[in-house]
Design an enzyme around this catalytic site. Structure first.
Site, PDB file in Angstrom:
ATOM      1  N   ASP A 198      14.283  35.445 -18.947  1.00 42.53           N
ATOM      2  CA  ASP A 198      15.401  35.115 -19.833  1.00 42.53           C
ATOM      3  C   ASP A 198      15.377  35.891 -21.149  1.00 42.53           C
ATOM      4  O   ASP A 198      16.243  36.718 -21.406  1.00 42.53           O
ATOM      5  CB  ASP A 198      15.526  33.598 -20.045  1.00 42.53           C
ATOM      6  CG  ASP A 198      14.213  32.908 -20.392  1.00 42.53           C
ATOM      7  OD1 ASP A 198      13.192  33.606 -20.549  1.00 42.53           O
ATOM      8  OD2 ASP A 198      14.211  31.669 -20.517  1.00 42.53           O
ATOM      9  N   ASP A 225       1.285  30.499 -17.626  1.00 38.39           N
ATOM     10  CA  ASP A 225       1.841  30.838 -16.320  1.00 38.39           C
ATOM     11  C   ASP A 225       1.309  32.210 -15.918  1.00 38.39           C
ATOM     12  O   ASP A 225       1.190  33.105 -16.758  1.00 38.39           O
ATOM     13  CB  ASP A 225       3.371  30.901 -16.396  1.00 38.39           C
ATOM     14  CG  ASP A 225       3.951  29.569 -16.839  1.00 38.39           C
ATOM     15  OD1 ASP A 225       3.668  28.555 -16.190  1.00 38.39           O
ATOM     16  OD2 ASP A 225       4.685  29.539 -17.856  1.00 38.39           O
ATOM     17  N   ASP A 256       1.117  25.668 -21.967  1.00 39.14           N
ATOM     18  CA  ASP A 256       0.438  25.989 -20.708  1.00 39.14           C
ATOM     19  C   ASP A 256       0.467  27.499 -20.495  1.00 39.14           C
ATOM     20  O   ASP A 256       1.065  28.228 -21.286  1.00 39.14           O
ATOM     21  CB  ASP A 256       1.109  25.268 -19.520  1.00 39.14           C
ATOM     22  CG  ASP A 256       2.613  25.479 -19.500  1.00 39.14           C
ATOM     23  OD1 ASP A 256       3.082  26.546 -19.955  1.00 39.14           O
ATOM     24  OD2 ASP A 256       3.332  24.591 -19.021  1.00 39.14           O
TER      25      ASP A 256
HETATM   26  P1  ATP Z   1       7.372  26.586 -22.733  1.00 36.95           P
HETATM   27  O1  ATP Z   1       6.451  26.433 -21.531  1.00 36.95           O
HETATM   28  O2  ATP Z   1       6.673  26.744 -24.027  1.00 36.95           O
HETATM   29  O3  ATP Z   1       8.449  25.582 -22.764  1.00 36.95           O
HETATM   30  P2  ATP Z   1       8.062  29.033 -21.416  1.00 36.95           P
HETATM   31  O4  ATP Z   1       8.716  30.278 -21.941  1.00 36.95           O
HETATM   32  O5  ATP Z   1       6.682  29.202 -20.877  1.00 36.95           O
HETATM   33  O6  ATP Z   1       8.151  27.967 -22.555  1.00 36.95           O
HETATM   34  P3  ATP Z   1       8.709  27.993 -18.850  1.00 36.95           P
HETATM   35  O7  ATP Z   1       9.830  27.097 -18.499  1.00 36.95           O
HETATM   36  O8  ATP Z   1       7.312  27.506 -18.721  1.00 36.95           O
HETATM   37  O9  ATP Z   1       9.009  28.467 -20.323  1.00 36.95           O
HETATM   38  O10 ATP Z   1       8.902  29.313 -17.999  1.00 36.95           O
HETATM   39  C1  ATP Z   1       7.930  30.357 -17.935  1.00 36.95           C
HETATM   40  C2  ATP Z   1       8.634  31.700 -17.966  1.00 36.95           C
HETATM   41  O11 ATP Z   1       9.508  31.810 -16.836  1.00 36.95           O
HETATM   42  C3  ATP Z   1       9.540  31.919 -19.156  1.00 36.95           C
HETATM   43  O12 ATP Z   1       8.818  32.375 -20.268  1.00 36.95           O
HETATM   44  C4  ATP Z   1      10.517  32.937 -18.647  1.00 36.95           C
HETATM   45  O13 ATP Z   1       9.954  34.225 -18.640  1.00 36.95           O
HETATM   46  C5  ATP Z   1      10.698  32.491 -17.204  1.00 36.95           C
HETATM   47  N1  ATP Z   1      11.828  31.560 -17.083  1.00 36.95           N
HETATM   48  C6  ATP Z   1      11.794  30.212 -17.102  1.00 36.95           C
HETATM   49  N2  ATP Z   1      12.997  29.673 -16.932  1.00 36.95           N
HETATM   50  C7  ATP Z   1      13.850  30.707 -16.809  1.00 36.95           C
HETATM   51  C8  ATP Z   1      15.244  30.825 -16.579  1.00 36.95           C
HETATM   52  N3  ATP Z   1      16.006  29.742 -16.479  1.00 36.95           N
HETATM   53  N4  ATP Z   1      15.769  32.064 -16.484  1.00 36.95           N
HETATM   54  C9  ATP Z   1      14.995  33.177 -16.554  1.00 36.95           C
HETATM   55  N5  ATP Z   1      13.685  33.129 -16.766  1.00 36.95           N
HETATM   56  C10 ATP Z   1      13.095  31.933 -16.889  1.00 36.95           C
HETATM   57 MG    MG Z   2       5.455  27.664 -19.897  1.00 40.69          MG
END
Ligand code: ATP
Ligand code: MG
Length: 486
Positions: free
Chosen positions: A128, A54, A52
């Site tokens: 993160d 963001d 997805d």
């Molecule tokens: P995916 O959607 O492929 O699982 P993602 O990196 O997009 O991976 P998400 O959970 O959708 O992960 O979160 C979007 C963004 O928000 C992350 O890329 C990160 O920058 C931030 N993020 C999410 N969870 C955390 C956390 N627990 N601590 C710090 N930053 C976070």
């Molecule tokens: Mg994501």
């Protein structure tokens, strides 16, 4: 901070679905800054297909709502976010965040409340991993990289921003995220993380709500690299934090199920994430069944109670939603039905809603060397390929064999031996637990619904029998912390 040319990172607007461009454009037109951030940018640079996209902006959630009107909903209290509906898709639009204030962290340093809006630099620091903190402005064709994240992408290294111990203390779920991304992207974990990532530190996960841990476990199960992450969960001491009574040992059955899950995801097939929980908890379930059987409890009752017990114990770590728990218990119950089906019920069983999952489970067991399936996995496999005539012949042959072995066998522990006249209907697999909502309870109380009973080797358990009543564990959820995406 370096500004990279998007094209140099292999990014172009042509790769982006129109809905995310619409969101970025609308915010920009309204005079705000807007970027794509997180996994979407990371995966595109890596040549992967993002799950997805963001978005992040300097507009507050209320301002985002002004821009999108009824297409926008503000969600979360501790962590306010705007959900924007763009076509059939939902885009999470987060506002740049500043560091949390002192007063809102718990004794162990965990962030509890978090709605301070800030600048893009402050927002970056709070993310993160370096590779998750690249800000892509597709219309300007630029990527803002505050920490040479592009090098970490090139070197396939997972690096936390800031001090790893502090970042894990702030949000222990980042430990799970570390293993998830390392497995999913096949990245190595930076040495400074490895140094502090001890099984003792994983104790911090005890402070995380079992609801959030369930969500995280689902992400681990469905990312497409479950088989790679399982041994990592054991090595890093996470396994015990996620699974209450499952011994940290990857049996052939678990491994096969994990490979199977990954393959299905790679083929774009759907999976029911609860299925893997059914696999993981199968052994504890059997052991609990044995326990009740040794106490003289009749088999059906032993299975019902064992299922409830095992799920209740697991709920101390991850709270599996009620519908998923029912699914798991039905898959387990199907094992008994498929192992020793009443001949007149075979056809009905093969069209039962839970047949497919139950059969897949049985076949997986059999292929993993579990001979207690008595070859019935292969039998059902063949049965499904047969014409109607062949099916009839197979059933009568099965019937003859069954009668023969019945005469030989005296008793059988798990298999139900109660002779039933020609009933072709399938009894309910499991009794539904107490309904949660008032509306459900009301509809359950309607008189036209007969009281459900489970045949239990001669005795009957009514649906109001105490062993079928599920008590929910009450938990203190005041300490729950939600990640930026929740
Ligand atoms: P995916 O959607 O492929 O699982 P993602 O990196 O997009 O991976 P998400 O959970 O959708 O992960 O979160 C979007 C963004 O928000 C992350 O890329 C990160 O920058 C931030 N993020 C999410 N969870 C955390 C956390 N627990 N601590 C710090 N930053 C976070
Ligand atoms: Mg994501």
């Amino acid at each position: 901070m370096q500004t990279l040319r998007a094209s140099k990172c292999g990014l172009s607007t042509a790769q982006l679905p129109s809905y995310i461009l619409d969101v970025i454009d609308a915010l920009t037109k309204a005079g705000y800054e807007a970027y794509i951030v997180g996994g979407g940018v990371r995966d595109l640079i890596l040549g992967l297909n993002p799950k997805d996209f963001d978005a992040v902006t300097n507009a507050t959630p209320a301002q985002v709502k002004e821009v999108f009107g009824r297409r926008c909903r503000i969600i979360g209290r501790r962590f306010e976010l705007a959900h924007v509906y763009a076509g059939r898709e939902l885009v999470e639009v987060a506002t740049f965040r500043a560091p949390p204030k002192k007063a809102v962290t718990s004794a162990s340093g965990m962030i509890l409340r978090d709605n301070n809006w800030g600048t893009i630099e402050q927002d970056f620091v709070r993310r993160d991993f370096s590779i998750n903190a690249m800000y892509y402005q597709p219309r300007k064709g630029i990527v803002l990289d505050f920490c040479h994240a592009i090098d970490d992408i090139k070197n396939k290294t997972l690096r936390l921003l800031g001090d790893p111990t502090l970042r894990f203390e702030e949000d222990p779920v980042r430990m799970l995220r570390t293993l998830r991304f390392a497995a999913k992207l096949n990245f190595s974990i930076a040495p400074e993380i490895l140094e502090i990532f001890t099984p003792e530190l994983t104790q911090l996960l005890r402070d995380i709500s079992p609801h959030r841990l369930y969500d995280e476990s689902q992400k681990l199960f469905t990312m497409g690299h479950l088989n790679r992450v399982l041994p990592m969960l054991i090595d890093f001491g996470i396994w015990h934090q996620l699974f209450a009574d499952i011994s940290p040992d990857i049996s052939t059955f678990i491994e096969r199920a994990a490979i199977n899950t990954d393959q299905r995801i790679q083929m774009g097939k759907t999976i029911n994430p609860a299925f893997f929980y059914a696999v993981l908890l199968w052994k504890p379930f059997l052991e609990r069944c044995e326990f009740y059987l040794s106490k003289g409890v009749v088999p059906a009752e032993a299975r019902a109670q064992a299922g409830l017990d095992v799920l209740k114990r697991q709920a101390t770590r991850t709270i599996i939603p009620r519908f998923a728990e029912t699914f798991i218990r039905e898959v387990w119950e199907m094992q008994t039905r498929l192992l020793n089906p009443k001949p007149q019920q075979i056809q009905a069983l093969s069209t039962h809603a839970r047949f497919r999952a139950g059969f897949d489970f049985l076949l997986l067991r059999e292929k993993s060397g579990d001979d207690t399936t008595q070859g019935m996995g292969v039998w059902w496999d063949a049965y499904q390929q047969m014409s109607t005539d062949e099916k009839e012949r197979a059933i009568s042959q099965y019937n003859r064999q069954r009668a023969k072995s019945r005469r030989k066998a005296t008793t059988d522990d798990v298999v139900e031996t109660k002779p039933v006249a020609a009933i072709t209907e399938i009894e309910p697999l499991v009794n539904e637990p107490e309904p949660r909502s008032r509306r459900e309870r009301k509809s359950r109380a309607k008189p036209e619904r007969p009281i459900q009973t489970v045949s239990a080797g001669g005795s009957e358990i009514a649906s109001d029998h105490p062993i079928l009543k599920r008590k929910r564990v009450k938990r203190d959820l005041s300490q729950v912390i939600f990640g930026p995406t929740q």
